[in-house]
Design a protein around this motif. Sequence first.
Motif, short mmCIF file in Angstrom:
data_model
loop_
_atom_site.label_atom_id
_atom_site.label_comp_id
_atom_site.label_asym_id
_atom_site.label_seq_id
_atom_site.Cartn_x
_atom_site.Cartn_y
_atom_site.Cartn_z
N THR A 38 4.40 15.21 -44.30
CA THR A 38 3.15 15.85 -43.92
C THR A 38 2.14 14.82 -43.45
O THR A 38 2.26 13.63 -43.75
N GLY A 39 1.16 15.27 -42.71
CA GLY A 39 0.12 14.38 -42.22
C GLY A 39 0.13 14.31 -40.70
O GLY A 39 1.07 14.77 -40.04
N GLN A 40 -0.92 13.76 -40.14
CA GLN A 40 -0.98 13.60 -38.70
C GLN A 40 0.13 12.67 -38.23
O GLN A 40 0.42 11.66 -38.87
N ALA A 41 0.75 13.00 -37.09
CA ALA A 41 1.93 12.25 -36.65
C ALA A 41 1.80 11.90 -35.17
O ALA A 41 1.17 12.61 -34.39
N SER A 42 2.43 10.80 -34.80
CA SER A 42 2.41 10.35 -33.40
C SER A 42 3.55 9.38 -33.17
O SER A 42 4.13 8.84 -34.12
N VAL A 43 3.86 9.15 -31.88
CA VAL A 43 4.84 8.14 -31.48
C VAL A 43 4.06 7.02 -30.81
O VAL A 43 3.25 7.26 -29.92
N GLU A 44 4.30 5.77 -31.22
CA GLU A 44 3.50 4.64 -30.75
C GLU A 44 4.27 3.65 -29.89
O GLU A 44 3.68 2.97 -29.05
N ALA A 45 5.57 3.52 -30.11
CA ALA A 45 6.34 2.50 -29.39
C ALA A 45 7.79 2.93 -29.35
O ALA A 45 8.21 3.86 -30.06
N GLY A 46 8.58 2.26 -28.53
CA GLY A 46 10.00 2.58 -28.45
C GLY A 46 10.73 1.70 -27.48
O GLY A 46 10.14 0.87 -26.78
N GLY A 47 12.03 1.87 -27.45
CA GLY A 47 12.88 1.14 -26.54
C GLY A 47 14.20 1.86 -26.40
O GLY A 47 14.69 2.48 -27.35
N CYS A 48 14.79 1.79 -25.21
CA CYS A 48 16.04 2.50 -24.94
C CYS A 48 17.18 1.53 -24.71
O CYS A 48 17.00 0.46 -24.12
N GLY A 49 18.36 1.91 -25.20
CA GLY A 49 19.57 1.14 -24.97
C GLY A 49 20.57 1.96 -24.20
O GLY A 49 20.20 2.84 -23.41
N ASP A 50 21.85 1.72 -24.42
CA ASP A 50 22.89 2.48 -23.74
C ASP A 50 23.07 3.83 -24.42
O ASP A 50 23.63 3.92 -25.51
N GLY A 51 22.56 4.88 -23.81
CA GLY A 51 22.78 6.23 -24.30
C GLY A 51 21.81 6.73 -25.33
O GLY A 51 21.90 7.89 -25.75
N ALA A 52 20.88 5.91 -25.81
CA ALA A 52 19.94 6.37 -26.83
C ALA A 52 18.67 5.54 -26.78
O ALA A 52 18.66 4.42 -26.29
N CYS A 53 17.59 6.14 -27.30
CA CYS A 53 16.31 5.46 -27.41
C CYS A 53 15.87 5.45 -28.87
O CYS A 53 16.09 6.42 -29.60
N LEU A 54 15.23 4.37 -29.27
CA LEU A 54 14.58 4.27 -30.58
C LEU A 54 13.10 4.58 -30.37
O LEU A 54 12.44 3.94 -29.54
N LEU A 55 12.58 5.56 -31.10
CA LEU A 55 11.17 5.92 -31.03
C LEU A 55 10.54 5.63 -32.39
O LEU A 55 11.10 5.98 -33.43
N ALA A 56 9.38 4.98 -32.37
CA ALA A 56 8.72 4.58 -33.61
C ALA A 56 7.30 5.07 -33.64
O ALA A 56 6.58 4.99 -32.64
N GLY A 57 6.89 5.60 -34.77
CA GLY A 57 5.53 6.09 -34.92
C GLY A 57 5.19 6.26 -36.37
O GLY A 57 5.67 5.52 -37.24
N ARG A 58 4.38 7.25 -36.65
CA ARG A 58 3.96 7.48 -38.04
C ARG A 58 3.81 8.96 -38.32
O ARG A 58 3.54 9.76 -37.43
#
Length: 425
Positions: free
Chosen positions: A234-254
Amino acid sequence: MPVSLPGPVTAMAATDAGLLLGTYAVSTTPRAGLTLVDPAAGSGGEGSASRAVRVTASTAYGKEGSWLALAANGTQVIGVAGQRGGAHGNVRWTIWRGNIGASGGAVAEEKQEFWTFGGYDMGGLSGVGYGAGQPVVVGGWKSEGTGLDIATWRAQGRTWVRANSARTALASTKASGLVAATAVIPMGSSVLLLGSTTLLGDGSVQVVPSIWTTTGSVIQSAWRRYDLPTGSATGQASVEAGGCGDGACLLAGRIGDRLALWRWDGRAASTIAASDVALGDQERIVGAGLVDDRPWLAIASGLGTGGAGTSSGTETAGVGTAGQAGAAPTPPVSGPSGPTSAASSASLGSSTAAGSTASGTAAGSPVGRIVHSADPISAAQLAWTVEPGPGGAPTAAGVAGGRFWVATDAPALWATPRLGLPADR
C-alpha cells in the motif's frame, strides 16, 4: 591510462562509440561537458581510454546548464540540459544534438524560441530518447482536461514541435487519471516512459506505478499505458528508473516507503520481491539495469553535499559500463577538475579504491547504496545484496558493455567486473 572527468556526472548513455558521460563543471564553457569512455576500459591489463567530445552552446542558458538526460541512436546523440533563471527562477531548458563517431564528433545546442519548452503551460522535461531512429523529448504540458498531460516533442529540422496529447494515452482526464512521466529509457528500437498515474476515485485518491510504450516509432497515437501490479503493498507508487536487456526490462520504483521492482517482457509486468528494502523520502533511484539478466540498482540517499568538494589531488575510480540514467540531480554549486585514474574492484560496494584523495561528501555520511542479485530476474526467488555506495553519492548509473557503471560525486566512475573475465584487481 587516466580517465578525465572535469566534474560530477549528471547523465550517461550507452552509444555505439562508447559510454557517454554528461559532466558539469563551473570552470568550463559550456559547463555541461561530454566525455566518451571506452567500454572495454579497466584494469588488469585491459587498459582504459577516454576523450572529450566537443560541445558548443549558442545561448547564455546553454553555457550554464546541467545535463538532465542523454540518449543515443548508434553514434547520434540527443540531450537536454537545464538552468534556473528569469524572474521566477524556473528551469530554462536547452536541447542538444550531434554525432560522436570515430572522427571525433561534436554536439551542439539547437536554439529554440522560449515558448518551445517554457511559458505558462510548461510542466518540465523528463528525458529524451529515440523511437525507430526518430529523436523525441518527453515532458509535461497543460492538459485540455485537467492537470498536466505527458507531452512529446519531435524535431522538424532543427526546430522542435510539441504534439497534441489530447485523446491519447498520454492525456490526463478525471476518468482515466492524472498521468506523469518522470524518466525515459531505451527499449529495443523504441523507448519506454516511466512514471505514475493518480486515480481520482469517489472521495479517494490512489497513485499507481505506470509505464507507456509505443510500437517502433514515436507517433503520438501509438502510445499505450500499463499500470503495474502492486500486490498487497500500500502507499503511493511510481516507477523511477529501469533498463532493458535481451527480452526483458528491469523497472525500479517505490510503493510507499519500500523499493519495488518489476519485470517487463513487452506485454505484461510481474513483481520482483526486493527483500523489503526501505526507501526514504529523500532517496532516489539514479539508475537500474540488467547484466546477464541479473538486476543492479544505484540509490542516492540525498544526505550528501549535493556536489563535489574541493579536489586536492587525483581522484580514483573504477572503470566499467552504463546505460540510461534516470532524472539528473540538481547541478552542483561547484565541481573540481582533474584526471581520474582507472582502477576497479570486484564489487561496487567494496571500499574506495586505493589512491582516492577527494570526496564530495562528508566522511561516514550515508550517501547511497547498491542493490543487486546474483539470480536472474526470471527466477522465482531472488537473493538480494545491499552494499554501501562506492566513493561518494551516486549521481548516474546504468549498463553498457556487460558492466554496471556508477558515477559518484567525487567525481568518480565505478563498475562491476566484465562478465567472462577475471575480477579486476
